[in-house]
Design an enzyme around this catalytic site. Structure first.
Site, PDB file in Angstrom:
ATOM      1  N   ASP A  71      12.362  -2.798   1.940  1.00 44.30           N
ATOM      2  CA  ASP A  71      11.932  -1.411   1.692  1.00 44.30           C
ATOM      3  C   ASP A  71      12.809  -0.748   0.631  1.00 44.30           C
ATOM      4  O   ASP A  71      13.827  -0.184   0.930  1.00 44.30           O
ATOM      5  CB  ASP A  71      12.005  -0.630   3.004  1.00 44.30           C
ATOM      6  N   HIS A 110      14.953   0.465   7.458  1.00 42.63           N
ATOM      7  CA  HIS A 110      15.899   1.579   7.249  1.00 42.63           C
ATOM      8  C   HIS A 110      17.269   1.304   7.874  1.00 42.63           C
ATOM      9  O   HIS A 110      17.957   2.235   8.295  1.00 42.63           O
ATOM     10  CB  HIS A 110      15.320   2.903   7.768  1.00 42.63           C
ATOM     11  N   HIS A 124       8.096   2.491  -4.790  1.00 42.75           N
ATOM     12  CA  HIS A 124       9.348   3.261  -4.854  1.00 42.75           C
ATOM     13  C   HIS A 124      10.522   2.309  -4.954  1.00 42.75           C
ATOM     14  O   HIS A 124      10.553   1.249  -4.318  1.00 42.75           O
ATOM     15  CB  HIS A 124       9.473   4.242  -3.690  1.00 42.75           C
ATOM     16  N   ASP A 176       4.560  -0.869  -0.970  1.00 42.56           N
ATOM     17  CA  ASP A 176       5.772  -0.408  -0.296  1.00 42.56           C
ATOM     18  C   ASP A 176       5.970  -1.260   0.952  1.00 42.56           C
ATOM     19  O   ASP A 176       5.245  -1.094   1.930  1.00 42.56           O
ATOM     20  CB  ASP A 176       5.600   1.079   0.057  1.00 42.56           C
ATOM     21  N   GLU A 219      11.620   8.462  -2.878  1.00 44.25           N
ATOM     22  CA  GLU A 219      10.504   8.351  -1.936  1.00 44.25           C
ATOM     23  C   GLU A 219      10.984   8.595  -0.516  1.00 44.25           C
ATOM     24  O   GLU A 219      10.315   9.240   0.294  1.00 44.25           O
ATOM     25  CB  GLU A 219       9.865   6.953  -2.029  1.00 44.25           C
ATOM     26  N   GLU A 220      12.163   8.074  -0.233  1.00 44.03           N
ATOM     27  CA  GLU A 220      12.686   8.154   1.132  1.00 44.03           C
ATOM     28  C   GLU A 220      13.038   9.581   1.540  1.00 44.03           C
ATOM     29  O   GLU A 220      13.246   9.864   2.711  1.00 44.03           O
ATOM     30  CB  GLU A 220      13.909   7.224   1.278  1.00 44.03           C
TER      31      GLU A 220
HETATM   32 ZN   LIG Z   1       9.346   2.341   1.544  1.00 41.12          ZN
END
Ligand SMILES: [Zn+2]
Length: 438
Positions: A137, A287, A125, A200, A171-172
């Protein structure tokens, strides 16, 4: 079914078999051809992968600090990846979808060639969360897959399988882009997917080395790569079902992948085998706004990028259908002492579609008192000769060995021969058995 040849020949005397088939392979056709190994997977340059990460970081900085779905930074990320792939000769497709009121994008890149009915796909992603630039990420997976695709182009790789790469949007927000792709893939196209590899988060700053526990062949391929490095791996459990392989898996497609850890804590035992800091998350910036260029462990990113390429090269070279079929001849064939003509042990291959794979395996079992006397060839149905053994090994007994032969220019069906010639006097022996695996 695959053993029928040896069953039939077991009733025939070894002498008769040898005489019959030796004459079926005229020496005039036997222009020696070196055993060509399957193409060696490249070492993916870490600097190239990091250059992609720098670009993604700049894109985020220019567009409000992130590359999230619906933001300009996401579309700019897609445009960057697409531009590289277009320039490298890929056929790219931009797939759009709508999520949370915004247009999302998947990028699909096909490498021309390979078996259209057997497609190997790798993906990652490309979107970040809104909190930050998303460099680990999932800039890490996106950059590694991109650089692997570019390495395919640089190598002019022509694997047995058709190669496809994907970068997923949203994706998130719940695997939106990859679900959209799989859901809109016609059943006939899904059936052509031999595997999907997902990457990922593969450069976590306090890394672990996790392999998805899904399709056994894909899993073993990654484990083999890491075994070669002497780096232990663990089964991936933290991200199970939490990334873009899930829609593929739910559609019955074999999946696998790598992961270096997110917000789970590294244990003392893990720190002992992998280094890093125990009691700390694999990625403390998961994140968060600090998922920036400094949130990358270079060693993990380097190893995992090479692993992506290793898997594409290795799995891409495999046969389409059906893999792993073996044919064996267990009838003994006497090898007369030099000077004498070569003897051959035949195997009739039937029911295999298309050409032999680039990784055709030949298991040889010869009983002999001096293997340095022997010249051993694999002779394809059209007479092409692949030398397996040429008088090496000195005075050691017996030749029991597996060879990998790039027989991808040979039609698989037909009569293959293991041909053996004794080139020095005194010692003797016999072909005990041999086996060819496609
Ligand atoms: Zn990810």
């Amino acid at each position: 079914m695959s053993l029928s040849v040896s069953r039939r020949l077991a009733a025939v005397t070894a002498f008769a078999v040898a005489g019959l088939f030796a004459s079926a392979v005229p020496a005039a056709l036997a222009a020696p051809t070196a055993v060509a190994a399957a193409p060696t997977p490249p070492d993916i340059p870490l600097a190239n992968v990091k250059a992609h990460l720098s670009q993604l970081s700049t894109i985020a900085a220019n567009d409000g600090g992130n590359r999230a779905h619906g933001r300009a930074g996401y579309k700019a990320s897609i445009d960057y990846v697409k531009g590289k792939l277009d320039a490298a000769g890929f056929t790219t497709t931009l797939q759009t979808f709508t999520s949370s009121g915004a247009t999302g994008y998947n990028l699909i890149a096909d490498w021309p060639g390979g078996d259209p009915n057997s497609v190997l796909m790798a993906g990652s992603h490309l979107d970040s969360v809104t909190a930050g630039a998303g460099i680990n990420d999932n800039g890490s997976g996106s950059a590694a897959v991109l650089e692997t695709a570019l390495a395919v182009s640089r190598a002019g790789l022509q694997p047995t399988k058709h190669l496809r790469f994907g970068w997923w949007g949203a994706e998130e927000l719940g695997l939106i882009g990859s679900k959209y792709y799989v859901n809109n893939l016609p059943a006939a196209e899904k059936a052509k997917l031999s595997g999907y590899l997902n990457f990922d988060m593969i450069g976590s700053p306090n890394p672990g080395y996790f392999v998805y526990d899904d399709d056994p062949t894909i899993e073993q391929t990654f484990k083999n790569y890491y075994a070669g490095l002497g780096v232990p791996t663990e089964i991936e459990t933290e991200g199970d079902g939490r990334s873009d392989h899930a829609p593929f898996k739910n559609a019955g497609i074999p999946v696998g992948g790598l992961f270096s850890g997110a917000d789970y804590t590294k244990t003392a035992a893990q720190a002992q085998k992998w280094g890093g800091t125990s009691g700390q998350a694999f990625d403390r910036c998961y994140h968060s706004s600090c998922d920036s260029l400094t949130n990358i462990n270079d060693t993990a990113l380097d190893r995992n990028s090479d692993a992506v390429a290793y898997a594409i090269w290795t799995l891409g070279a495999g046969t389409a259908v059906p893999p792993g079929r073996s044919f064996e001849n267990t009838a003994d064939v006497n090898i007369p002492d030099s000077p004498a003509a070569a003897v051959s042990s035949p195997i009739t291959v039937t029911g295999v579609t298309g050409n032999a794979p680039a990784t055709t395996k030949v298991d040889v079992n010869i009983v002999h008192t001096y293997r340095g006397d022997l010249v051993v060839d694999l002779v394809a149905p059209d007479g092409t000769v692949y030398n397996l053994h040429n008088r090496s090994g000195g005075s050691a007994d017996n030749l029991v060995q597996t060879y990998t032969v790039n027989a991808s220019s040979e039609v698989a069906n037909g009569v293959w021969n293991l041909r053996v010639k004794d080139s020095a006097a005194q010692d003797v022996g016999y072909i005990n058995s041999w086996k060819i695996t496609f």
